[in-house]
Design an enzyme around this catalytic site. Structure first.
Site, PDB file in Angstrom:
ATOM      1  N   GLN A 108       0.976  -1.190  -0.170  1.00  0.00           N
ATOM      2  CA  GLN A 108       0.035  -0.051  -0.053  1.00  0.00           C
ATOM      3  C   GLN A 108       1.036   1.286   0.130  1.00  0.00           C
ATOM      4  O   GLN A 108       0.423   2.230  -0.277  1.00  0.00           O
ATOM      5  CB  GLN A 108      -0.958   0.182   1.294  1.00  0.00           C
ATOM      6  CG  GLN A 108      -1.689  -1.103   1.340  1.00  0.00           C
ATOM      7  CD  GLN A 108      -2.363  -1.358   2.728  1.00  0.00           C
ATOM      8  OE1 GLN A 108      -3.391  -0.492   2.908  1.00  0.00           O
ATOM      9  NE2 GLN A 108      -2.027  -1.867   3.560  1.00  0.00           N
ATOM     10  N   ASN A 109       2.135   0.949   0.273  1.00  0.00           N
ATOM     11  CA  ASN A 109       3.069   1.999   0.254  1.00  0.00           C
ATOM     12  C   ASN A 109       3.300   2.931  -0.965  1.00  0.00           C
ATOM     13  O   ASN A 109       3.336   2.018  -2.177  1.00  0.00           O
ATOM     14  CB  ASN A 109       4.447   1.596   1.164  1.00  0.00           C
ATOM     15  CG  ASN A 109       3.865   1.039   2.579  1.00  0.00           C
ATOM     16  OD1 ASN A 109       3.053   1.607   3.041  1.00  0.00           O
ATOM     17  ND2 ASN A 109       4.957   0.386   3.037  1.00  0.00           N
ATOM     18  N   HIS A 126      -1.225   1.446  -4.425  1.00  0.00           N
ATOM     19  CA  HIS A 126      -1.692   2.981  -4.069  1.00  0.00           C
ATOM     20  C   HIS A 126      -0.785   3.850  -4.962  1.00  0.00           C
ATOM     21  O   HIS A 126      -0.724   4.980  -4.772  1.00  0.00           O
ATOM     22  CB  HIS A 126      -1.769   3.356  -2.671  1.00  0.00           C
ATOM     23  CG  HIS A 126      -2.670   2.573  -1.823  1.00  0.00           C
ATOM     24  ND1 HIS A 126      -2.766   2.377  -0.464  1.00  0.00           N
ATOM     25  CD2 HIS A 126      -3.991   1.670  -2.238  1.00  0.00           C
ATOM     26  CE1 HIS A 126      -3.853   1.816  -0.065  1.00  0.00           C
ATOM     27  NE2 HIS A 126      -4.509   1.405  -1.067  1.00  0.00           N
ATOM     28  N   ASN A 219       2.985  -6.811  13.546  1.00  0.00           N
ATOM     29  CA  ASN A 219       2.637  -5.533  13.961  1.00  0.00           C
ATOM     30  C   ASN A 219       2.719  -5.166  15.399  1.00  0.00           C
ATOM     31  O   ASN A 219       2.185  -5.823  16.215  1.00  0.00           O
ATOM     32  CB  ASN A 219       1.174  -5.133  13.506  1.00  0.00           C
ATOM     33  CG  ASN A 219       0.562  -3.679  13.465  1.00  0.00           C
ATOM     34  OD1 ASN A 219       1.044  -2.881  14.328  1.00  0.00           O
ATOM     35  ND2 ASN A 219      -0.178  -3.203  12.618  1.00  0.00           N
TER      36      ASN A 219
END
Ligand code: BV8
Ligand code: ZN
Length: 249
Positions: A108-109, A126, A219
């Site tokens: 997504q980076n 993205h 995470n």
């Protein structure tokens, strides 16, 4: 499912073993994998969104209303990113790609750090901060240097925009379809450094779970995905991924 700090060797062992035995792996990354390279995440305490709300800047409406403001934000991110390097988490995923028969990294980076770390089987869901697109003639080009004047214009005199996906805009179809196809076929999906809030990217690991894939999350915080993961490791990408992948720096 168990949420554990990486020190819980059982979970790390299980995740490492699953990755070692996997034939088809999809890795999905978010801003958290670049945090240890010094790139601010979006929603963390020092998050990029702290001063602005996403809908204020990363939208086509904001751009048409005030292209200069939007460009000042993107140009400040590009300048800050200029000297940033991939970290051990990015490099571990590049090594994993070498070992797994069928591997895809969907990010997504928009920071370009996975490509810089050597990942090749890579889709950018993205877009990318280092590419610009002309709103007039549609030309797309790589542009790493700071612009002399903002907002920048194309030779055709059309306004240039960052080649990233804004809120309310569709993701590029081919990369998204590749990510979903890989998720559905995967033995293991590795979800690293994402708050799992932004759709449709957040739907990719959900599709994998529906097909029975084993999902490993990395995470420091819990996310909406954590409860459904086979293993959810509470740790930082640059620390945990080298443990899972082994070898190399
Ligand atoms: C679209 C590019 C519709 C620009 C970005 C359902 C279906 C479809 C759409 C929607 C939907 N529900 C809502 C929507 C609208 C919206 C959306 O999802 N909103 C959210 C906020 C609810 N989605 C869209 O608008 C998408 N478009 O579907 O349009 C459509 C459909 C058809 C036809 C026309 C239109 C477009 C979304 C893309 C937006 N662009 N970025 C730019 O960067 O400027 S999103 C932005 O957020 C980044 O790309 C980022 O990657 C992404 C997700 O954030 P994360 O990466 O997860 O980062 P975050 O800071 O949130 O979290 C970091 C995590 O890392 C944290 O969990 C933290 O704990 C962890 N972490 C911290 N340190 C570390 C770490 N992890 C590991 N190691 C560490 N050291
Ligand atoms: Zn043009």
């Amino acid at each position: 499912m168990s949420s554990a700090s990486p020190s819980t060797t059982h979970d790390t062992e299980e995740a490492r073993d699953r990755l070692r035995r996997a034939r088809r792996v999809l890795a999905l990354t978010g801003a958290g994998i670049s945090a240890e390279s010094g790139v601010p995440t979006f929603r963390g305490p020092q998050g990029l969104w702290r001063d602005f709300r996403p809908e204020d800047l990363a939208t086509p409406q904001a751009f048409s209303r005030d292209p200069l403001l939007v460009w000042e934000w993107y140009e400040s991110r590009r300048e800050r990113m200029g000297s940033v390097q991939p970290n051990a988490g990015h490099h571990a995923l590049a090594r994993l790609e070498e070992r797994v028969p069928e591997f895809l990294l969907a990010t997504q980076n928009v920071d370009g750090l996975h490509a810089l770390a050597g990942s090749r089987s890579l889709v950018e869901l993205h877009g990318c901060l280092w590419r610009v697109r002309c709103t007039g003639c549609g030309a797309v080009r790589e542009e790493r240097e700071p612009f002399a004047a903002l907002p920048p214009r194309c030779r055709c005199s059309g306004l240039l925009r960052p080649d990233v996906v804004w809120f309310g805009e569709e993701l590029p179809r081919a990369p998204l379809e590749q990510a979903f196809a890989a998720a559905r076929a995967a033995d293991v999906v590795l979800v690293v450094g994402t708050s799992a809030l932004v759709y449709p990217a957040a739907a990719v690991p959900e599709a994998a779970l529906e097909e029975g894939a084993f999902v490993v999350e990395v995470n420091p915080e819990r996310t909406p995905l954590s409860a459904a993961c086979g293993v959810s490791l509470r740790g930082r990408a640059a620390e945990v991924l080298p443990l899972l992948v082994g070898g190399g720096a």
